[in-house]
Design an enzyme around this catalytic site. Structure first.
Site, PDB file in Angstrom:
ATOM      1  N   GLY A  59       8.616   1.483   7.626  1.00  0.00           N
ATOM      2  CA  GLY A  59       8.787   0.383   6.691  1.00  0.00           C
ATOM      3  C   GLY A  59       7.587   0.277   5.781  1.00  0.00           C
ATOM      4  N   PRO A  60       7.479  -0.781   4.977  1.00  0.00           N
ATOM      5  CA  PRO A  60       6.366  -0.916   4.036  1.00  0.00           C
ATOM      6  C   PRO A  60       5.063  -1.302   4.742  1.00  0.00           C
ATOM      7  CG  PRO A  60       7.766  -2.855   3.947  1.00  0.00           C
ATOM      8  CD  PRO A  60       8.452  -1.890   4.869  1.00  0.00           C
ATOM      9  N   VAL A  61       3.954  -0.968   4.076  1.00  0.00           N
ATOM     10  CA  VAL A  61       2.625  -1.325   4.567  1.00  0.00           C
ATOM     11  C   VAL A  61       1.936  -2.160   3.490  1.00  0.00           C
ATOM     12  CG1 VAL A  61       0.408  -0.470   5.419  1.00  0.00           C
ATOM     13  CG2 VAL A  61       2.510   0.808   5.903  1.00  0.00           C
ATOM     14  N   LYS A  96       1.727  -3.274   8.906  1.00  0.00           N
ATOM     15  CA  LYS A  96       2.839  -2.329   8.940  1.00  0.00           C
ATOM     16  C   LYS A  96       4.086  -3.102   9.386  1.00  0.00           C
ATOM     17  CE  LYS A  96       3.812   2.297  10.756  1.00  0.00           C
ATOM     18  NZ  LYS A  96       3.289   3.353  11.657  1.00  0.00           N
ATOM     19  N   GLY A 146       8.537   5.811   7.107  1.00  0.00           N
ATOM     20  CA  GLY A 146       9.807   5.714   7.798  1.00  0.00           C
ATOM     21  C   GLY A 146       9.936   4.428   8.587  1.00  0.00           C
ATOM     22  N   ASP A 206       3.792  14.158  14.375  1.00  0.00           N
ATOM     23  CA  ASP A 206       4.015  13.859  12.950  1.00  0.00           C
ATOM     24  C   ASP A 206       2.692  13.872  12.193  1.00  0.00           C
ATOM     25  OD1 ASP A 206       5.592  13.379  10.762  1.00  0.00           O
ATOM     26  OD2 ASP A 206       5.600  11.209  10.999  1.00  0.00           O
ATOM     27  N   LEU A 253       0.812  -1.219   0.000  1.00  0.00           N
ATOM     28  CA  LEU A 253       0.000   0.000   0.000  1.00  0.00           C
ATOM     29  C   LEU A 253       0.842   1.264   0.000  1.00  0.00           C
ATOM     30  CD1 LEU A 253      -2.665  -1.052   2.665  1.00  0.00           C
ATOM     31  CD2 LEU A 253      -2.927  -1.054   0.178  1.00  0.00           C
ATOM     32  N   GLN A 261       4.884   3.171   1.665  1.00  0.00           N
ATOM     33  CA  GLN A 261       6.153   3.064   2.370  1.00  0.00           C
ATOM     34  C   GLN A 261       6.289   4.260   3.284  1.00  0.00           C
ATOM     35  OE1 GLN A 261       8.708   0.648   1.780  1.00  0.00           O
ATOM     36  NE2 GLN A 261       9.992   1.528   3.386  1.00  0.00           N
TER      37      GLN A 261
END
Length: 839
Positions: free
Chosen positions: A541-543, A557, A539, A654, A535, A537
């Site tokens: 990692g990939p989702v 996640k 900080g 954030d 889905l 990327q």
């Protein structure tokens, strides 16, 4: 009609005689001068200039004809009186109604205070038999303008009270300052549409009393104000508008709802025999009408002394204050909840519904479905039907402390979550009204002993499992998040089989006890983390998107082995989000810790993140203004929960468009709590040497000094608002006429009265200009350079809910030449790259 106009012109020529009254309507360029009136066709209402009470000022208004004393129901120039008898009322050729002081030829009031509309063909003003002053094109039924859309202190039959969700028009009442001064007083009554709609009365912007919500018959807490032989009620709530209206059953009855200068809501009926107004009903008639009189989980009963008591299962939060009749601190639970197995529901009868501003609702669910929904969510504090008619329908769920509960003669049932132990004590007579027999005491002692032994065994097994788990996986997550993560798993694992070979699905009733997923289950759900399942990327990692065997969709996640964020952030996110439950925060379902893999499992958001819409040329038109406005409101409510309403004061640090996810209905959910920071109860700000977050969203005091607080999130929210309105990114923004960043560009436009030029071209045709302008104004208040100048999120919510004047924003941060700070620790390409400091 021609005869009427002829008579009107003739009457105006005879103005010095003072004997003419225009009938029904006037056309463009015709006028009514002070001393002459316009009368409705049935002669019920009259329009003209008047002086209220002992005042010598002159106002254009509508009053009942042939009733003494004069009873005014609407005033045009409430805040701008005319000080002499030179007043003139006329219809302009563009369809605007004008009140003019002819002594100095000054326009005192206009029905269209904004930009001049195009010329309307043959506009005519007409005073209807309902008391509604309207403007229409001759021969047309549709209204160009109507006084019913701008009520004052009187609510007449057929008048809507509520909000048009399309145009943003808010029909609310405001009291007169005094009987001699019709200008807006300190009291307002309005339809609050946060959560489930209800009526609120405020005094000087402070909640004074509450009526509602609508229960299918009347507004909750007003059982006597129901349909009868005189009038009938109707409550309309759909995607376009929400309003209350009443209509007469017998047109010969003369009735009005009056909002007095003292803030009283009164229904008055005219009695022809006595030639007097008779008080039929008073809305705020007892001591319990004051909002939140008894605080959270307190119950107010005007027939008892003292007024306040705690609901069953609760006790005074501050007993000393309660003994002194100071109840505002409210009540707390006698026994801490232990969801799901340790909780139950107590039904409270003859109470009104608590404050619904934070409630969730579904108008099609049954009471049984409503009960199930509440049981499955441990944050749910209570539930009830929406409609009390017949067998009841609809569902209301509360997720916060219950506020403003009052005893009433009749209402729907309220089901409140209570610890089972409190339910048992209250429901067994032996525990409450007479001594326990020796035999029963022995039985109770025996049961308690067995349960205590069982608890000790479970604790020992839990400790053993924790020791085994640490040795096997060699993964350490310090802090109290271990308790949150492991929950009841130790007992299950010891009795069944190793965690790396199973898929354990714990009960989802408790949202703070997370499910442990095995790596094999997650791998299968994501097709071995296939690229087409990815889905995005971040900080962390990939989702990936996954589909479980029970067909539930999830978002996985996965902590990247090369990520600069590590187990600290992983633990941080679990610790925070497992404890936070709000409809505008993403829901964490579970986790996977196995070998080198660390993954968080979330509810799947089919519409992905906000940035994938507003910054995409193809998708941007899909997100209309109503969706964007709702998203802004949802983000604000989520932040308010983090800053003020949750068990912990939390700064996200954030907040950005890519961290706002959208569900299937485009509702926003704040995500990614890896960088969040918890504050102690009396702590307002903190300092760090490691600046974290994303360029374009960072507050200046955070970038320069490392100081962060709630106001840092407020700054990020302001940036989000301006990005949502404009469809442009703050970082990398450029304009052909200057080198400003988005914040500076928005401020320049605002200063030049051109703020609406900031709008995304895709929403210019469909947006509500007043809502867009107010959103820009609030956004600019949030991005002011100094943190002390920015509003809190509670103030932001109030700014969106009210239509009053807002303070002038000061120059935004990073104003000079579109400058943004250059920091190596901040993100590149909007991916957060940070170091997490100890909390």
């Amino acid at each position: 009609m021609e005869v009427v106009h002829y008579l009107l012109i003739f009457g105006l020529l005879m103005s010095d005689l003072g004997i003419y009254r225009a009938q029904d309507s006037i056309a463009a360029d015709q006028a009514i001068r002070d001393g002459h009136t316009l009368v409705s066709a049935d002669e019920m209402y009259e329009l003209g200039f008047f002086s209220p009470g002992k005042s010598m000022n002159r106002y254009l208004g509508i009053w009942y004809n042939n009733k003494s004393p004069q009873t005014v129901v609407w005033v045009a120039n409430r805040e701008t009186p005319i000080t002499d008898l030179s007043g003139v009322f006329k219809v302009d050729t563009n369809g605007s109604l004008l009140v003019i002081a002819s002594s100095n030829n000054t326009i005192i009031w206009s029905s269209n205070p904004g930009p001049v509309s195009p010329t309307t063909i043959n506009p005519v003003a007409q005073l209807l038999s309902s008391g509604n002053l309207v403007v229409r094109t001759t021969g047309q039924e549709n209204f160009i303008w109507q006084s019913f859309d701008y009520p004052g202190d009187t609510f007449l039959p057929g008048m809507k009270f509520g909000k048009d969700l399309v145009s943003g028009l808010d029909r609310r009442w405001s009291s007169w300052k005094s009987l001699d001064d019709p200008s807006p007083g300190p009291y307002i009554l309005f339809m609050n549409i946060n959560g489930f709609p209800q009526l609120f009365e405020e005094q000087d912007s402070v909640p004074l009393s509450r009526f509602g919500p609508w229960n299918g018959v009347t507004f909750d807490g007003m059982p006597r104000h129901i349909s009868n032989a005189l009038f009938t009620h109707n409550f309309v709530f759909n995607d376009k508008e929400v309003y209350y209206v009443y209509t007469l059953v017998n047109s010969s009855v003369v009735t009005r709802v009056y909002f007095s200068p003292d803030g009283d809501v009164l229904r008055l009926n005219w009695i022809e025999r006595t030639q007097m107004w008779f008080l039929y009903w008073k809305g705020n008639s007892d001591m319990c009408i004051r909002f939140g009189q008894c605080g959270s989980y307190g119950r107010c009963d005007a027939k008892k002394s003292p007024l306040c008591s705690c609901m069953e299962g609760f006790e005074p939060r501050n007993p000393d204050e309660w003994s002194a009749s100071q109840w505002s601190s409210g009540c707390r639970r006698r026994t801490t909840l232990s969801c799901p197995d340790g909780d139950g529901f107590r039904v409270f009868k003859n109470v009104n519904m608590p404050d619904t501003r934070g409630a969730w609702f579904n108008r099609s669910m049954t009471l049984g479905e409503c009960e199930t929904a509440c049981k499955q969510n441990c944050s749910c504090t209570a539930y009830a039907n929406i409609d009390i008619r017949m067998n009841g329908s609809g569902c209301l769920l509360w997720f916060e402390d219950l506020m403003d509960v009052r005893t009433v003669d009749e209402s729907r049932d309220l089901y409140v979550r209570i610890a089972v132990s409190d339910l048992t004590i209250q429901s067994i007579p032996e525990f409450t009204s007479r001594p326990v027999s020796s035999k029963k005491r022995q039985t109770i002692t025996w049961v308690v002993s067995i349960l205590s032994s069982l608890v000790i065994v479970i604790l020992i097994l839990a400790i053993m499992y924790g020791w085994r788990k640490k040795k096997r996986s060699q993964v350490k997550i310090p802090g109290n998040s271990v308790i949150v993560l492991f929950g009841l798993l130790p007992f299950v694992d010891v009795l069944v089989k190793p965690i790396d070979e199973e898929y354990i699905m714990e009960s989802q009733d408790d949202d703070t006890e997370l499910t442990s997923f095995s790596l094999s289950v997650i791998s299968k759900s994501t097709n071995d983390f296939a690229n087409d399942k990815k889905l995005g990327q971040g900080g962390f990692g990939p989702v990936y998107k996954g589909v479980l065997d029970d067909r539930r969709e999830i978002a996985v996640k996965r902590l990247s082995k090369t990520s600069r964020q590590g187990l600290g952030e992983f633990k941080n996110e679990v610790e925070f989000i497992a404890k936070l439950q709000h409809r505008n925060l993403v829901k964490l379902l579970g986790y996977c810790i196995q070998g080198d893999e660390n993954m968080l499992i979330y509810e799947y958001m089919p519409n992905k993140s906000l940035d994938s819409f507003i910054f995409d040329k193809i998708k941007s038109p899909i997100l209309g203004w109503s969706d964007r406005f709702n998203i802004i409101h949802g983000i604000a409510r989520g932040l308010l929960y983090l800053h003020q309403d949750s068990r912990f004061k939390i700064v996200h640090r954030d907040l950005k468009t890519s961290n706002v996810l959208l569900d299937v209905d485009m509702n926003p959910k704040i995500s990614d709590f890896g960088l969040a920071r918890m504050f102690r109860e009396h702590e307002n700000e903190a300092n760090t040497n490691n600046v974290v977050g994303t360029l374009g969203y960072l507050a200046p005091e955070y970038v320069v000094d490392g100081t962060f607080s709630e106001k840092s999130d407020v700054f990020s929210f302001g940036v989000l608002v301006l990005e949502i309105v404009s469809g442009k990114k703050n970082k990398g923004f450029s304009h052909e006429n200057d080198s400003d960043n988005l914040l500076a560009h928005a401020w320049r436009l605002f200063e030049e009265d051109m703020a609406l030029e900031l709008r995304d071209p895709h929403i210019r045709e469909s947006c509500v200009a007043s809502e867009v302008f107010r959103s820009i104004h609030i956004g600019l208040l949030c991005v002011q350079h100094f943190a002390k100048d920015r509003p809190t999120m509670s103030s932001v919510i109030l700014m969106f809910d009210k239509e009053g004047a807002l303070p002038q924003p000061k120059q935004p941060a990073f104003f000079a030449k579109g400058s943004l700070p250059q920091l190596s620790l901040a993100s590149v390409n909007d991916i957060t790259m940070t170091t997490l400091e100890p909390r």
